[in-house]
Scaffold this motif. Structure first.
Motif, mmCIF file in Angstrom:
data_model
loop_
_atom_site.group_PDB
_atom_site.id
_atom_site.type_symbol
_atom_site.label_atom_id
_atom_site.label_comp_id
_atom_site.label_asym_id
_atom_site.label_seq_id
_atom_site.Cartn_x
_atom_site.Cartn_y
_atom_site.Cartn_z
ATOM 1 N N GLY A 147 0.817 -1.048 0.082
ATOM 2 C CA GLY A 147 -0.096 0.130 0.099
ATOM 3 C C GLY A 147 0.889 1.281 -0.042
ATOM 4 O O GLY A 147 2.013 1.189 -0.558
ATOM 5 N N GLY A 148 0.460 2.416 0.655
ATOM 6 C CA GLY A 148 1.271 3.547 0.796
ATOM 7 C C GLY A 148 2.743 3.508 1.297
ATOM 8 O O GLY A 148 3.453 4.086 0.597
ATOM 9 N N HIS A 149 2.967 2.599 2.030
ATOM 10 C CA HIS A 149 4.459 2.293 2.498
ATOM 11 C C HIS A 149 5.303 1.797 1.295
ATOM 12 O O HIS A 149 6.335 2.196 1.130
ATOM 13 C CB HIS A 149 4.238 1.391 3.647
ATOM 14 C CG HIS A 149 3.749 1.937 4.869
ATOM 15 N ND1 HIS A 149 2.499 1.371 5.285
ATOM 16 C CD2 HIS A 149 4.172 2.889 5.950
ATOM 17 C CE1 HIS A 149 2.212 2.204 6.415
ATOM 18 N NE2 HIS A 149 3.117 2.870 6.644
ATOM 19 N N GLY A 150 4.705 1.128 0.298
ATOM 20 C CA GLY A 150 5.429 0.732 -0.757
ATOM 21 C C GLY A 150 5.966 1.924 -1.727
ATOM 22 O O GLY A 150 6.910 1.793 -2.366
#
Lengths: 600, 600
Positions: free
Chosen positions: B417-420
């Motif tokens: 998700g966003g952490h990617g």
């Protein structure tokens, strides 16, 4: 070195010939959108973004945003001035209601402009984009008092807005939110907690930033049912509308990320910040969804916008760069080599990009039209149909559209060969920028689940049945015309795959929800292929119909027909393997335990 | 934060059970490769790269290489020391001939190790990777004198090597080379010109850098037929082997690029540098192709290596991160949310990655085996067959393998998700690093053209017919086993698509070369799907056969069978739409003129 020209001719073709905006002229939503005004918006808007914002795209990426020691954030050189020009030009106000200073233009028109804005500078476009989402949420759920306090300056763009959902422990699953809202005697709330990944969270371009924040009130259920939405301004706003004291919200850091460096992605710390409830307590998720749905269509547009600008540059490079010879013999014997353009595999990438971009553009504009019609169509039935289509298409435009954006950007980078990998040529930035659109506002997997888990089943499948009826009807019509019959036949086959997949989902998805989950992604892709296929049928029909007209741009129209043929030949057949993936079910996907994925 | 463990168990399964290396034990090429030695290489090699090189991967990306004012280049912190340990550990010498200090290990073994090396640190792995290519070219075409002068220190890794092909005006089309080589009285040449995109072109990790450079001698034809290959050391080498004076080659700048920041991509200026001819004058392209073919297999491995490390991290994140609930009801009711692992769409990405990675690993190792057999199989026929297969598979491993690497890296980033998207989590680096492998050593489009334009037609189609025969034979065998029959049936269908596409190419590609060009890319992808399908048939067969054995790792073997089923269910059916793309021909791809691609 990169270039950009707003594709006004194509937008106009879609709006005038494919959608036929004049058919809706009598509806109130379209009162402001005479052909002259629409064309002025496209021409002037296209010029503005190309001249003022595009030159800051690459430098904005290289410089990025900088958090200063006092917690303030400095945007890249030129952003502040360009934003001022953007506000002064009234570009922020296009689609907003007149009541708060907007121009009341229909969504289809603001959609067209926003594509250009994104192509020119996606990181910049996010500042007004998030403001627009915040405006939508306040419009739909804010009290009259809140609206009057905040909306005029947000609509004008003097103040910007943000969406605060994500926290370190919660992204997709908003039930896990920990941020607290304590009610105060004066009717306000004290907001305390940490939000992450807040785009445009802090910057130096506007006098105030209006944060829309999800938080939990005391005693609220510890789930998504306990969430409320609050408006929390960076600076408190006095009763006379002037800027008051600084509120208890600050930027703790900005993220180092793959792309969109010109946009400040902030960790925001709320430390007893003053906020006001938007809508009802514990109905925050519904209120936020207004914002998210608007935002999702906007993110789909990011896929389109990046694809278009990457494509324009790949076309130029393919025409400028000489390397190798045409397979059929030298094209330019007087030169040492032919242009890249002669090579079928380069052309494949350009045609694929062109077909996907123009189809996606038509789909986004058609989506914008449905948003307008869902509010303003003449009768209830038409409004419902439009609303159904918006619901069905939103996850497809977001999910499939941003996948296409990344794919097209990657292919166009590929056209450059080694130069595509080098920062100065600008292509690798498009890939990095395009990548985020597949992730935020609900990952594309979440979009697929929204489509299959919610939108398909809603009201007994009414939306998808209406979509099928529309596609099948237009196929039947087109088959009567020998020039369109072949395209129609191929679209019919693709539609058949989608219908069969829908049947399969109806038969299996309830019994085993994992079957629905495993099928969701290929189903979303297939819906995208068919929906864009419908757009190409319409574009081919319109092009065919316009060919004989006085003053027709014959070359442009013939190009449409060739591109439609490419879509039919090379893209529509992909539904067959997507259907096989849907029908494969979830057995082999869900069989393994976590340990089975370990390397040792 | 990222992690990496060498997947030794899977490599061993492929080498021992699928390929059955012991069957080749009597061949000279495999004399050094006893099971004990192979296992020691895998275990110790895996440990070395994980402990010494992986920790430098992220910091190497963040720091990048720096060109100093004197033209020297400083590699990221720790690279120099790690390279010293790499050389001292003898890891450079694995596959090199004993005559020059190598360990004489077969390709299949060095291939296995190189995957690990790339996973741990792709930018680092390129320094020895290019040296290996330069060694291969010198071995094949250098005089005994040149070999004795340069090879011992290159084999040990004390000196590194480079490939100098590209110039500003010429990438794929090497006929456009302008670099000049003037013969000198002493038998040497003076090399003058500018080379760009030279990986590992200048750095501080080795005492000398041996450049292999394409250039044109006076009066040579102004085409690819006029190119000669030269060896140009950074420092001249005295007759006693000691380092002499600095040669006239210097680093003009290093490129700012999307990824592989730890590798110095240089502009090299040759200003009357002393060089020596490798092989015959004007046969440089043939000599360079030795290097390029080895390099292409190595680049395919980059796809695999990046995919594997991205996958391992996505698996960990999917197990650590809690978000949402399983569709079939809470999996961990005592927790506030289930892990990402329960979600079918997350699992889809993990299974897709797993199936492609393990299949590609088998294909790369099988490719390595064929390289060995092409030199050392017992009889001429077997050597020819192996050579045919190497020729056929090299563009597929490079082109399709690196496409898979990028796709898997992107999917695994998506799991986050966003952490990617955030640099600190490490996933976006894998995507950026993976991207170059699709471009260099001949873009993937060039690989597709090599496959369709050269390899298919070579010797009357002997290679592809041999491949078909092999696949069909193994399908027929597998169909007799009810546990393998379903897989075999699906592979047969995919093979049928590939055979039909080959027929189509034979019928149309000569008449209209653009048809071959337009079909090349989907044909390459289809060949990849079938070739990896064959690998999965073999893995399933081996797993099935091993299940009852004493001490069998039952869970591992059952996992193989599930993953094979995933491949059959979700990947093999993709050939149908690829075939449709092949058979669509080139009409709609080649119809438009450059003007038709302009926005306005």
């Amino acid at each position: 070195m990169p270039r950009y020209t707003a594709p006004v001719r194509d937008t106009r073709f879609i709006i005038e010939k494919v959608i036929g905006l004049d058919r809706y002229a009598e509806l109130p939503a379209f009162a402001t959108a005479s052909p002259e005004i629409v064309n002025a918006v496209l021409d002037e808007g296209g010029k503005f973004v190309a001249e003022q914002l595009f030159p800051l795209n690459q430098s904005g990426d290289q410089q990025g945003c900088k958090r200063n020691d006092d917690g303030s954030v400095t945007t890249p050189e030129g952003f502040k001035e360009a934003y001022k020009a953007f506000v002064e030009g009234g570009w922020m106000t296009l689609g907003a209601p007149e009541e708060f200073g907007g121009q009341n233009m229909p969504h289809i028109v603001s959609t067209a402009f926003e594509e250009y804005l994104i192509s020119a500078n996606m990181a910049f476009a996010m500042y007004p984009g998030l403001t627009k989402g915040a405006v939508a949420a306040l419009l739909a759920h804010g009290s009259q008092e809140l609206k009057e306090k905040y909306l005029p300056k947000m609509v004008s763009g003097e103040w910007t807005g943000t969406m605060n959902l994500t926290e370190p422990q919660c992204g997709t699953d908003l039930g896990l939110i920990k941020t607290k809202a304590e009610p105060q005697a004066d009717g306000s709330y004290e907001i305390t907690g940490t939000k992450i990944f807040i785009s445009a969270g802090e910057h130096d371009m506007a006098d105030n930033i209006i944060h829309l924040v999800l938080a939990k009130t005391p005693g609220a259920p510890d789930s998504s049912k306990g969430i409320s939405l609050f408006v929390v301004p960076k600076f408190l706003v006095n009763d006379d509308g002037s800027i008051g004291e600084r509120n208890g919200v600050s930027c703790g850091s900005i993220e180092h990320k793959m792309g969109i460096h010109g946009n400040a992605t902030c960790v925001l710390n709320y430390d007893g910040a003053k906020g006001w409830l938007v809508g009802e307590e514990m109905k925050g998720l519904a209120a936020m969804f207004v914002m998210m749905n608007a935002a999702r269509l906007g993110v789909g547009l990011q896929g389109l916008g990046i694809a278009e600008v990457a494509f324009q540059n790949a076309v130029q490079y393919a025409n400028d760069r000489r390397q190798g010879r045409a397979l059929t013999g030298p094209k330019d014997p007087e030169e040492k080599a032919d242009t890249l353009f002669v090579h079928p595999d380069v052309r494949r990438m350009l045609m694929e990009s062109k077909a996907q971009i123009e189809g996606l553009r038509a789909l986004c504009l058609w989506g914008g039209l449905q948003v307008d019609l869902s509010h303003d169509a003449g009768d209830e039935e038409a409004r419902e149909l439009a609303d159904d289509l918006v619901g069905l298409l939103t996850p497809v435009i977001k999910g499939y559209g941003t996948d296409l954006g990344y794919k097209v950007a990657t292919d166009c980078q590929q056209v450059y060969g080694g130069h595509g990998y080098i920062a100065e040529w600008g292509m690798e930035q498009y890939v990095r920028d395009a990548r985020i659109a597949m992730i935020y506002e609900g990952t594309n997997g979440v979009q697929a689940m929204d489509l299959v888990g919610r939108k398909l089943a809603r009201k007994g499948g009414r939306a998808v049945q209406a979509f099928f009826k529309q596609v099948a009807g237009e196929i039947a019509e087109a088959k009567k015309d020998e020039k369109l019959a072949e395209f129609a036949g191929k679209l019919e086959k693709a539609l058949g795959d989608m219908q069969a997949s829908t049947m399969w989902l109806a038969a299996n998805g309830m019994k085993n929800p994992n079957d629905a989950g495993a099928a969701a992604y290929p189903f979303m892709e297939m819906t995208g292929v068919v929906a864009i296929g419908l757009m190409w049928l319409r574009m081919a029909t319109a092009a065919q119909g316009s060919l004989g007209e006085d003053g027709a741009d014959t070359k442009f129209l013939e190009t449409k027909l060739v591109t439609a043929r490419y879509y039919a030949d090379r893209i529509l057949p992909r539904t067959a393997s997507l259907r096989a993936q849907v029908e494969a079910g979830s057995d082999s996907i869900m069989a393994l335990e976590p340990e089975a994925f370990e390397a040792a």
